[in-house]
Write a protein that holds these residues in place. Structure first.
Motif, PDB file in Angstrom:
ATOM      1  N   SER A   1       0.834  -1.214   0.000  1.00  0.00           N
ATOM      2  CA  SER A   1       0.000   0.000   0.000  1.00  0.00           C
ATOM      3  C   SER A   1       0.864   1.259   0.000  1.00  0.00           C
ATOM      4  N   ALA A   2       1.896   1.251   0.819  1.00  0.00           N
ATOM      5  CA  ALA A   2       2.783   2.417   0.899  1.00  0.00           C
ATOM      6  C   ALA A   2       3.520   2.637  -0.421  1.00  0.00           C
ATOM      7  N   SER A   3       3.931   1.562  -1.069  1.00  0.00           N
ATOM      8  CA  SER A   3       4.634   1.739  -2.348  1.00  0.00           C
ATOM      9  C   SER A   3       3.690   2.285  -3.422  1.00  0.00           C
ATOM     10  N   MET A   4       2.444   1.859  -3.396  1.00  0.00           N
ATOM     11  CA  MET A   4       1.457   2.405  -4.332  1.00  0.00           C
ATOM     12  C   MET A   4       1.239   3.890  -4.046  1.00  0.00           C
TER      13      MET A   4
ATOM     14  N   ASP B   1       1.380  10.442   0.748  1.00  0.00           N
ATOM     15  CA  ASP B   1       2.202  10.405   1.959  1.00  0.00           C
ATOM     16  C   ASP B   1       2.423   8.974   2.460  1.00  0.00           C
ATOM     17  N   ALA B   2       3.331   8.259   1.812  1.00  0.00           N
ATOM     18  CA  ALA B   2       3.651   6.885   2.208  1.00  0.00           C
ATOM     19  C   ALA B   2       4.349   6.855   3.566  1.00  0.00           C
ATOM     20  N   GLU B   3       5.116   7.884   3.863  1.00  0.00           N
ATOM     21  CA  GLU B   3       5.833   7.933   5.141  1.00  0.00           C
ATOM     22  C   GLU B   3       4.856   7.898   6.317  1.00  0.00           C
ATOM     23  N   ARG B   4       3.791   8.628   6.203  1.00  0.00           N
ATOM     24  CA  ARG B   4       2.797   8.658   7.280  1.00  0.00           C
ATOM     25  C   ARG B   4       2.176   7.277   7.505  1.00  0.00           C
TER      26      ARG B   4
ATOM     27  N   ASP C   1       8.410  -7.149   0.103  1.00  0.00           N
ATOM     28  CA  ASP C   1       8.852  -7.592  -1.218  1.00  0.00           C
ATOM     29  C   ASP C   1       9.917  -6.642  -1.755  1.00  0.00           C
ATOM     30  N   ASP C   2      10.842  -7.192  -2.541  1.00  0.00           N
ATOM     31  CA  ASP C   2      11.948  -6.394  -3.077  1.00  0.00           C
ATOM     32  C   ASP C   2      11.457  -5.220  -3.920  1.00  0.00           C
ATOM     33  N   PHE C   3      10.429  -5.435  -4.722  1.00  0.00           N
ATOM     34  CA  PHE C   3       9.914  -4.357  -5.564  1.00  0.00           C
ATOM     35  C   PHE C   3       9.409  -3.198  -4.710  1.00  0.00           C
ATOM     36  N   ASP C   4       8.681  -3.510  -3.649  1.00  0.00           N
ATOM     37  CA  ASP C   4       8.166  -2.460  -2.765  1.00  0.00           C
ATOM     38  C   ASP C   4       9.312  -1.745  -2.060  1.00  0.00           C
ATOM     39  N   LEU C   5      10.337  -2.484  -1.663  1.00  0.00           N
ATOM     40  CA  LEU C   5      11.485  -1.864  -1.000  1.00  0.00           C
ATOM     41  C   LEU C   5      12.204  -0.876  -1.914  1.00  0.00           C
ATOM     42  N   GLU C   6      12.313  -1.216  -3.169  1.00  0.00           N
ATOM     43  CA  GLU C   6      12.943  -0.288  -4.121  1.00  0.00           C
ATOM     44  C   GLU C   6      12.188   1.036  -4.169  1.00  0.00           C
ATOM     45  N   VAL C   7      10.874   0.951  -4.199  1.00  0.00           N
ATOM     46  CA  VAL C   7      10.039   2.157  -4.263  1.00  0.00           C
ATOM     47  C   VAL C   7      10.121   2.940  -2.959  1.00  0.00           C
ATOM     48  N   LEU C   8      10.226   2.239  -1.840  1.00  0.00           N
ATOM     49  CA  LEU C   8      10.154   2.874  -0.522  1.00  0.00           C
ATOM     50  C   LEU C   8      11.506   3.252   0.067  1.00  0.00           C
ATOM     51  N   GLU C   9      12.592   2.994  -0.621  1.00  0.00           N
ATOM     52  CA  GLU C   9      13.917   3.211  -0.040  1.00  0.00           C
ATOM     53  C   GLU C   9      14.110   4.631   0.480  1.00  0.00           C
TER      54      GLU C   9
ATOM     55  N   GLU D   1      14.309   8.385   5.224  1.00  0.00           N
ATOM     56  CA  GLU D   1      13.816   9.556   5.962  1.00  0.00           C
ATOM     57  C   GLU D   1      13.320   9.166   7.348  1.00  0.00           C
ATOM     58  N   ILE D   2      12.638   8.050   7.443  1.00  0.00           N
ATOM     59  CA  ILE D   2      12.137   7.589   8.738  1.00  0.00           C
ATOM     60  C   ILE D   2      13.318   7.311   9.674  1.00  0.00           C
ATOM     61  N   GLU D   3      14.349   6.667   9.150  1.00  0.00           N
ATOM     62  CA  GLU D   3      15.524   6.374   9.971  1.00  0.00           C
ATOM     63  C   GLU D   3      16.227   7.640  10.427  1.00  0.00           C
TER      64      GLU D   3
END
Length: 63
Positions: A15-18, A25-28, A45-53, A58-60
């Protein structure tokens, strides 16, 4: 970690990657999910991680 929790993590990350691809606001969503960045990195999933990197970075930084 049980399958239900892993499925929840993967669903939130999907959901966040979409949202990120739609410039929302995926971060929220990730912050409000209560998931740790380490769990997200391990189980999403690796695909979602690529989008969310960038979002995860920023969260870290804000911790």
């Amino acid at each position: 970690m049980n399958q239900r929790k892993i499925g929840f993590i993967q669903g939130v990350c999907y959901s966040a990657s979409m949202m990120q691809r739609a410039n929302m606001d995926a971060e929220r969503l990730l912050k409000e999910s209560g998931l740790s960045v380490s769990d997200i990195r391990e189980y999403a999933d690796d695909f979602d991680l690529e989008v969310l990197e960038s979002v995860l970075a920023e969260i870290e930084e804000t911790k």
